[in-house]
Motif scaffolding. Sequence first.
Motif, PDB file in Angstrom:
ATOM      1  N   LYS A 278    -140.957  33.951  50.493  1.00 49.79           N
ATOM      2  CA  LYS A 278    -140.987  35.159  51.303  1.00 49.79           C
ATOM      3  C   LYS A 278    -142.420  35.669  51.398  1.00 49.79           C
ATOM      4  O   LYS A 278    -143.137  35.730  50.397  1.00 49.79           O
ATOM      5  CB  LYS A 278    -140.101  36.241  50.682  1.00 49.79           C
ATOM      6  CG  LYS A 278    -138.635  35.836  50.531  1.00 49.79           C
ATOM      7  CD  LYS A 278    -137.948  35.678  51.876  1.00 49.79           C
ATOM      8  CE  LYS A 278    -136.470  35.396  51.711  1.00 49.79           C
ATOM      9  NZ  LYS A 278    -135.777  35.220  53.024  1.00 49.79           N
TER      10      LYS A 278
ATOM     11  N   ASP B  50    -141.851  35.415  58.577  1.00 43.26           N
ATOM     12  CA  ASP B  50    -141.628  36.160  57.338  1.00 43.26           C
ATOM     13  C   ASP B  50    -141.400  35.255  56.134  1.00 43.26           C
ATOM     14  O   ASP B  50    -141.281  35.745  55.018  1.00 43.26           O
ATOM     15  CB  ASP B  50    -140.416  37.092  57.487  1.00 43.26           C
ATOM     16  CG  ASP B  50    -140.662  38.194  58.507  1.00 43.26           C
ATOM     17  OD1 ASP B  50    -141.817  38.638  58.625  1.00 43.26           O
ATOM     18  OD2 ASP B  50    -139.694  38.597  59.184  1.00 43.26           O
ATOM     19  N   GLN B  51    -141.352  33.948  56.372  1.00 46.11           N
ATOM     20  CA  GLN B  51    -141.081  33.050  55.262  1.00 46.11           C
ATOM     21  C   GLN B  51    -141.590  31.649  55.567  1.00 46.11           C
ATOM     22  O   GLN B  51    -141.823  31.294  56.720  1.00 46.11           O
ATOM     23  CB  GLN B  51    -139.579  33.000  54.962  1.00 46.11           C
ATOM     24  CG  GLN B  51    -138.748  32.428  56.096  1.00 46.11           C
ATOM     25  CD  GLN B  51    -137.257  32.436  55.802  1.00 46.11           C
ATOM     26  OE1 GLN B  51    -136.766  33.269  55.049  1.00 46.11           O
ATOM     27  NE2 GLN B  51    -136.524  31.494  56.372  1.00 46.11           N
TER      28      GLN B  51
ATOM     29  N   VAL C 231    -137.510  28.680  49.477  1.00 50.37           N
ATOM     30  CA  VAL C 231    -138.026  29.562  50.527  1.00 50.37           C
ATOM     31  C   VAL C 231    -139.012  30.544  49.913  1.00 50.37           C
ATOM     32  O   VAL C 231    -138.696  31.237  48.938  1.00 50.37           O
ATOM     33  CB  VAL C 231    -136.887  30.333  51.227  1.00 50.37           C
ATOM     34  CG1 VAL C 231    -137.462  31.299  52.262  1.00 50.37           C
ATOM     35  CG2 VAL C 231    -135.914  29.372  51.880  1.00 50.37           C
TER      36      VAL C 231
ATOM     37  N   GLN D 251    -141.584  30.827  43.973  1.00 49.77           N
ATOM     38  CA  GLN D 251    -141.875  32.244  43.883  1.00 49.77           C
ATOM     39  C   GLN D 251    -143.380  32.436  43.789  1.00 49.77           C
ATOM     40  O   GLN D 251    -144.080  31.655  43.140  1.00 49.77           O
ATOM     41  CB  GLN D 251    -141.210  32.868  42.653  1.00 49.77           C
ATOM     42  CG  GLN D 251    -139.689  32.896  42.694  1.00 49.77           C
ATOM     43  CD  GLN D 251    -139.153  33.847  43.755  1.00 49.77           C
ATOM     44  OE1 GLN D 251    -139.825  34.799  44.137  1.00 49.77           O
ATOM     45  NE2 GLN D 251    -137.948  33.585  44.230  1.00 49.77           N
TER      46      GLN D 251
END
Length: 261
Positions: free
Chosen positions: A195, A158-159, A193, A52
């Motif tokens: 973002k 986008d990621q 992942v 994150q």
Amino acid sequence: MSKNSKTAKMSQQQSDASPARRLARRLPLAGAAAAGSVLLLAGPAFAHVSVQPSGPAPKGGYATVNFKVPNEKDDASTVKLEVTLPTDHPLASVMPQPVPGWKISVTKAKLPKPIEMEGEKITEAPSKITWTADGKGVEPGQFQQFPLSVGQLPKDTDQVVFKALQTYDNKEVVRWIEPTKAGAPEPENPAPVLKLGAPEEDGHGAGADDKSGTTTGMKATAAASDASGSDTTARVLGAIGIVVGVIGVGFGVFAGRRRSA
């Protein structure tokens, strides 16, 4: 009322009450069964290794991210984390933050195709970051965060997908490498992942929002300064008015005494 009539009436009341009693007895059992079904459907919530951002993660910019590593074992500690960095979108700048109790190593690799960053051609980039515990590691019931400063983030996606290996002190390795597909159930061991957000104006994580915030702050400071100045002026004028009023009252009293004399 005869004895037979009373007996018949009591039998009728007991007959009417028996369904209610049976329902009352069944309700707790039904509630318990329903609660058990909810628990079974909910199942245990397992935590995964995830990533994150600690702030904005703009496309084409820089960001600080945290890899969160929970311990899912009851009888083993996590003693190593290996994060493989993407090769389809190389991150030329990767700086780990020191974590007490952990050793950090950065592995670099040649890029199949050089990339350009801030006017320079980059031919190699970090390919893996390894954290190794030099103490107890992440013990059962605990988690640890591993911060990284990364950039430049890709502009055309986008990621960013990372792959992670979590090693326990009993030699067991959990491979968090499975891709998560849109519309499909989450895999058993999903890869972390990251973002990405909208690109910033200057590409360094200090774009429109920060500039807007700075401008707003400057306006607020100016407004506060003006308000403070106005308040000071009002206080000075008020003090002058009080002094003039006192002088006027004193003069009136003095004049009244003279007339009396």
